[in-house]
Design a protein around this motif. Sequence first.
Motif, short mmCIF file in Angstrom:
data_model
loop_
_atom_site.label_atom_id
_atom_site.label_comp_id
_atom_site.label_asym_id
_atom_site.label_seq_id
_atom_site.Cartn_x
_atom_site.Cartn_y
_atom_site.Cartn_z
N GLY A 152 44.75 36.06 32.70
CA GLY A 152 43.86 36.68 33.67
C GLY A 152 42.40 36.63 33.28
N GLU A 153 42.13 36.35 32.01
CA GLU A 153 40.72 36.26 31.61
C GLU A 153 40.05 35.10 32.33
N THR A 205 45.95 31.25 33.58
CA THR A 205 47.38 31.49 33.77
C THR A 205 47.96 31.85 32.40
N ASN A 263 34.95 38.00 34.28
CA ASN A 263 35.84 38.73 35.18
C ASN A 263 35.02 39.75 35.95
N GLY A 285 38.68 42.06 38.18
CA GLY A 285 39.34 41.18 37.22
C GLY A 285 39.35 39.72 37.66
N GLU A 286 39.13 39.49 38.95
CA GLU A 286 39.12 38.09 39.41
C GLU A 286 37.96 37.35 38.76
N ASN A 335 41.02 32.30 36.87
CA ASN A 335 41.69 33.19 35.93
C ASN A 335 42.71 32.39 35.14
#
Lengths: 235, 235
Positions: free
Chosen positions: B197-198, B185, A183, A197-198, B183
Motif C-alpha cells: 500500500g505504500e 501491491t 500516500n 493512503g492512496e 500503491n
Amino acid sequence: MSRPSPYRAVKAHVLARIRSGEWPPGTLVPREEDLAETFGCARMTVHRALRELADEGVVERRRRAGTRVALPTTRTAPVEIPRVDREVEAMGASYRYLRLARATEPASPSAAARLGVPEGTEVLRVECLHHANDSPFQLEERWISLDVVPAAREESFADVAPNVWLLERLPWSDVEHVIGATNATRKVAGHLGIEPGEAVLEVERRTWLERRVITYVRFLHPGRFYRLRTAGRPG
Amino acid sequence: MSRPSPYRAVKAHVLARIRSGEWPPGTLVPREEDLAETFGCARMTVHRALRELADEGVVERRRRAGTRVALPTTRTAPVEIPRVDREVEAMGASYRYLRLARATEPASPSAAARLGVPEGTEVLRVECLHHANDSPFQLEERWISLDVVPAAREESFADVAPNVWLLERLPWSDVEHVIGATNATRKVAGHLGIEPGEAVLEVERRTWLERRVITYVRFLHPGRFYRLRTAGRPG
DNA sequence: GACGGTAATATGCCTAGGCTTATTTGGCAA
DNA sequence: TTGCCAAATAAGCCTAGGCATATTACCGTC
C-alpha cells in the motif's frame, strides 16, 4: 526528416549512420572539412549540423580530438510540466479554480529552508484546488517570498491562480522540479476525493529570479488518473 | 554567464533585459541588423544568439514579424532519467544487480499493445531488482521485442542488467516516459522491502528504433526515498 | 466595407574565407 | 624511463556578403 536544407542534410546523414549501427558509439565522425567537401558545402554548414547533434547529446566533440559518436546513455528527457488550466482545457474538460486558504505567516523551518530566507521571515502561504470537470485534479500548496514579490501582499488569489498571477507579473531565471510519490493523508484525500493512503504524485517546484527564490510549490495529483508524459527523440 | 564571445554577449544582453523586466513578454526585440550594429558584429552572430534563445523558448521568432519575448510559460524541464547503476554509484553507495525472472512468453494483450506487436507474439520478459547498499532501490519489469532484438534470446541476464546489455548493443531513435504513482501491491512491497500500500513512483519507458519498439520497461521506486530531480534554466 | 494581389521586410540559411584556442602527439631532455 | 615543451590539428567562432522565403501591410478593386 524535415524539409531539405544543407545543414539538415548533414545532420540527417550522420544520424542515419548512427541509427543504422554503421557508426557505433565511439566511432570517429569525419572532420568538418571532409564532410564539407563530400557534401559540397561550406564548413560552417557542417559545423552547425555537428554542433546541434552535440547539443542533443548524439555526438561528443573536442578540439583537436574530433567528433565521436556518444554512448547512447538515456539522457535527459524533456518532461513538460504543464500549466494546469491549459492542461485541463487541452483534455477537453472544463477548468475550475478554488482557493482554499491564504495567509501571511512566519516561515516554518522547512518553508524557510526551501525559500532560502531566515526562519520566521514573513511569507505568504496559499492553498488551492484545481478541478477538471468539477472533479479535483490537483491540490496546490504554495509559499511565496514577500521579499521578492511584495505585490502579492495585496492579492487575495480568490479568483486568479497564483501560478498565472506570478507568471504575468515577473520573469524567472531558474526552476527546479522534484517528482516523487507519497500516500495521501486524510486531509489530502479529502480534498482530492480519494481514499486516505492512496498514492499521489507529488511535484515540487522552486522558481528563482537570479539568486532569490520567488516561490515554492507542492502539487499533488491523484496517482490513479494522473501521469506525466514525455516524448523525446535525439534529433 | 559563460566566457565572453560576441554571440554570448548578445544572448546575455537580451536575456538580461528580459530578466530585469525591462522587456516584458510580448516586447519586440530589435531586428538582427540593428543589434548587429549596436554590438559592432555581423548579423550572423546576432542571428545565432537569437536562434538559440528561440530554441530555449525565451523568445519567439517569425519572419517578417520579428522577434518577441515569449510568455514565460513553465516550459519543458529536462528531467534526467538516470541509469540506475550510475545513479547509485553517484550517491556513493554500492550497487548490486539481481535477476528475479526471465522467460520467453506470448505477449499478453497489454504487453502486445505497448510493444506494438500482435497479441500472442513471443516476447522476452525480464524482472530484476537493483540494490543500493544492499537495500532494494528499484524493481524493474521489462519486455523485449524478440523481433527487433533476436540476440536477446541467447542472453540470460543473470549478471548483466538488460538496460546495459541493450544500450551496448543497439542504438535507439525515440523514447517515451510516463511517470506516475501507485500503491505497492503485496508482491512489489515484498521485493522493495516496504509495506503493502505504500506509494511507489512508477516510471514507464518505451524505446524505439525507427518505427519499432525495442523494449518496454516499468520501473518502481519506493516513494519514501526516491525522487526525480530536475534543474533547468532558460539560457 | 470585404476581398485579393503585391511589395516590403525580417528572419532563415548559405558561402568562403580567417583568426583563435584547446588538445594531443611526438620529440627532446633530465 | 619520466617529464616537459612545441608543433600540428580540429573544433570554435567570427565576418561580410548574398539569395530564399514567410508574412504582413498596404492599396486598389468590387
